[in-house]
Design a protein around this motif. Sequence first.
Motif, mmCIF file in Angstrom:
data_model
loop_
_atom_site.group_PDB
_atom_site.id
_atom_site.type_symbol
_atom_site.label_atom_id
_atom_site.label_comp_id
_atom_site.label_asym_id
_atom_site.label_seq_id
_atom_site.Cartn_x
_atom_site.Cartn_y
_atom_site.Cartn_z
ATOM 1 N N TRP A 1 41.314 35.127 47.319
ATOM 2 C CA TRP A 1 40.792 34.644 46.023
ATOM 3 C C TRP A 1 39.233 34.555 46.141
ATOM 4 N N SER A 2 38.803 34.903 45.092
ATOM 5 C CA SER A 2 37.193 34.489 44.900
ATOM 6 C C SER A 2 36.816 34.335 43.453
ATOM 7 N N THR A 3 35.852 33.800 43.401
ATOM 8 C CA THR A 3 35.434 33.389 41.871
ATOM 9 C C THR A 3 33.813 33.442 42.023
ATOM 10 N N ILE A 4 33.294 33.197 40.707
ATOM 11 C CA ILE A 4 31.859 33.158 40.426
ATOM 12 C C ILE A 4 31.590 31.708 40.001
ATOM 13 N N PHE A 5 30.826 30.780 40.395
ATOM 14 C CA PHE A 5 30.857 29.642 40.394
ATOM 15 C C PHE A 5 29.171 29.277 40.533
ATOM 16 N N ASP A 6 28.555 28.248 39.828
ATOM 17 C CA ASP A 6 27.398 28.046 40.235
ATOM 18 C C ASP A 6 26.359 29.032 40.555
ATOM 19 N N SER A 7 26.728 30.142 39.809
ATOM 20 C CA SER A 7 25.742 31.640 39.797
ATOM 21 C C SER A 7 25.837 31.989 40.870
ATOM 22 N N THR A 8 26.930 31.995 41.761
ATOM 23 C CA THR A 8 27.125 32.964 43.077
ATOM 24 C C THR A 8 28.755 33.058 43.088
ATOM 25 N N ASN A 9 28.977 33.839 44.368
ATOM 26 C CA ASN A 9 30.247 34.020 44.649
ATOM 27 C C ASN A 9 30.690 33.021 45.620
ATOM 28 N N LYS B 1 52.958 35.198 39.578
ATOM 29 C CA LYS B 1 52.199 35.959 40.345
ATOM 30 C C LYS B 1 50.689 36.146 40.205
ATOM 31 N N TRP B 2 50.603 36.295 38.590
ATOM 32 C CA TRP B 2 49.247 36.076 38.109
ATOM 33 C C TRP B 2 49.139 35.792 36.719
ATOM 34 N N PHE B 3 47.851 35.455 36.146
ATOM 35 C CA PHE B 3 47.688 35.084 34.833
ATOM 36 C C PHE B 3 46.575 36.060 34.180
ATOM 37 N N ALA B 4 46.811 36.293 33.059
ATOM 38 C CA ALA B 4 45.826 37.191 32.390
ATOM 39 C C ALA B 4 45.768 36.428 30.854
ATOM 40 N N PRO B 5 44.469 36.113 30.335
ATOM 41 C CA PRO B 5 44.196 35.109 29.319
ATOM 42 C C PRO B 5 43.755 36.219 28.265
ATOM 43 N N LEU B 6 44.607 36.396 27.172
ATOM 44 C CA LEU B 6 44.115 37.034 25.840
ATOM 45 C C LEU B 6 43.575 36.148 24.936
ATOM 46 N N THR B 7 43.401 36.484 23.750
ATOM 47 C CA THR B 7 42.716 35.661 22.646
ATOM 48 C C THR B 7 43.825 34.634 22.259
ATOM 49 N N ASN C 1 46.804 43.357 45.535
ATOM 50 C CA ASN C 1 46.539 41.970 45.490
ATOM 51 C C ASN C 1 46.147 41.467 43.948
ATOM 52 N N PRO C 2 46.296 40.435 43.205
ATOM 53 C CA PRO C 2 46.359 40.300 42.025
ATOM 54 C C PRO C 2 44.970 40.022 41.880
ATOM 55 N N ASP C 3 44.015 39.404 42.828
ATOM 56 C CA ASP C 3 42.478 39.256 42.581
ATOM 57 C C ASP C 3 41.608 40.456 43.064
ATOM 58 N N ALA C 4 42.379 41.502 43.299
ATOM 59 C CA ALA C 4 41.805 42.866 43.829
ATOM 60 C C ALA C 4 41.556 43.844 42.693
ATOM 61 N N VAL C 5 41.911 43.345 41.461
ATOM 62 C CA VAL C 5 41.775 44.304 40.239
ATOM 63 C C VAL C 5 40.797 43.744 39.254
ATOM 64 N N LYS C 6 39.453 44.279 39.159
ATOM 65 C CA LYS C 6 38.764 43.499 38.138
ATOM 66 C C LYS C 6 38.103 44.530 37.374
ATOM 67 N N VAL C 7 37.556 44.161 36.139
ATOM 68 C CA VAL C 7 36.723 45.140 35.244
ATOM 69 C C VAL C 7 35.197 45.021 35.595
ATOM 70 N N HIS C 8 34.546 46.126 35.858
ATOM 71 C CA HIS C 8 33.466 46.296 36.224
ATOM 72 C C HIS C 8 32.586 47.468 35.620
#
Length: 576
Positions: free
Chosen positions: A64-72, A195-201, A284-291
Amino acid sequence: MPLLRKIWKQSRFDKGLGNLNAPGMFWWAQNLDFESTPPYIRVAQKLLKETDSAAVATLADIFWSTIFDSTNWAINMLDGKVFKFNYPSWSEVHDNVNAWGGLGLFGDSQIDNFTEKGFLYYASNGWAGRYQRETDTWTDSWQSFAVSNNAELCPITKFLKFICFGNQRYVAAWDTGASSWNATRITLPLGYKIKWFAPLTDYLVICAYSNAYGAALFFWDGISATYNRVLQLPNLSAPAGVVDKNRLYVITGDGWINLFDGSGLVKLNRFPDIESGDINLSINPDAVKVHKGVILIGLRAHGFNMEKRYYAGGIWCFNPDTNALYFRHTMSHGGITNISGTGVITIGSIMLSVNSDQFRAAWYKGGGSGAYVIDVNNDTGSFKPYDWNAIIVSPLFDDEPYRRKRFIQEVLNFWKPMPETSFARYVVKYNTEERYQKYSAFATGGGSNYFTLSFIPTAYFKVGYEVTVVAGGGAGQIRHITSIDTSLNRVYVDETLYAGANYASDSYLLVTPFLKIGTIKGNESPSAINKLFRFNARAKKIQIKIEIWSPTGFTGQWDLGISDMSTVYVPDRIIK
């Protein structure tokens, strides 16, 4: 009377890889970018090693990774060590005291006047942890879960005002408005594990898996006492999902990329060559990202050769607008196999950056020095193309398959004029054997321009054949056989390996029956904008391969790419 010439031209590549389930424009592509400058294809941004567990000794199994305080930020799954990127390097900033302290990580960033006032959330077996940046306070045992996570991943996300934790069959929720904790805000049926979450509107999508029933998507509106609806996926796993423009894309274990259309899953494209009975696709669920408008998919290697295309481990790319799927980035070591120590055993997380083209990937090569790696697609702020091993392979051209043809020319139109350097080049090849892989084996040793084998099966090794190192010493470099010494079990190639590499006992070799038509180099043809290659091949079918080399530095390093490729042929006088 001369025979009528025919031309098979490819100038559209937007449908990606072709397979039985989805029509495509090419058979294989690697280290190429089809989205940045359409309709041209160009060399992709190279993944470079930013750090590894040899440089940062405590770096390990990041999922798992995340963006927080403007960094990884990233976290080790087992020991819960937390890492932060402070330019220009990574460093450990915290060690979770609880067992299996890195089962989840999420940053609820709230920047106010350049000050981070949000919280970083993380998960262990029994506890949700929280870090407050404003006071620099870590609380590892902040809230307790209903049950132990049993060393299984615990996804974390934000939906409306809730910070949600996937604690086995329970959604534990922190209400940020009421500052209250509910360890069983949502309870899924017995046997399901989140296994994973995906927030929609309007809904939080909760993907869970049951050994008895397969995967299911549960939908919760953030108001109801339980989930509002469920979509069963019988006998299927769903290892990952991602939301782009409020549209949910779900990757299932049978290799399909699906779109949720409001009532069910619509199949869009499938990883190539997956057949009934193959192993479940592992992502892995955190290895799929929109870029940048596409979906990056970190796929671990599922095999040790190219017998099936989905075996290749690295960063794949799916374009939601065109449904194109292709292999886009090899990892920094150049390997694509599942061979421990030199392979792509796991890609745990893809890390995005704030308002930037930059992304990172945390992955594991299976052992050896620096086994845990973080790659980045730039070098201290400068993006670079792949030096070599950027390839595109055409479909098997079988127009009038009953009739033999004489293939006589290949024509390339370039994206930009060629820069004046020998490391700017296009290498054009052909294959008439109707198969891609001929042979694969470990070398027993070698040098910069030859390798040795324990024995040479002469039926699979011929002068002119292509040899690619797909793992180990020299990984990612492609050469052609110039001579074979059966008395010494030694095979010589047409050019030395670069970057100080040598063929070695860990070099895993892939032999393919592609023969070289010709090469155009920038130092020999500066400013060329196209090239006609002449050759003579008689066959009913043919496959064309183009290998693109890009220079590194200020001499046109981003100028290499093609707009179209054309194969010229005539029907053969002899029908055979």
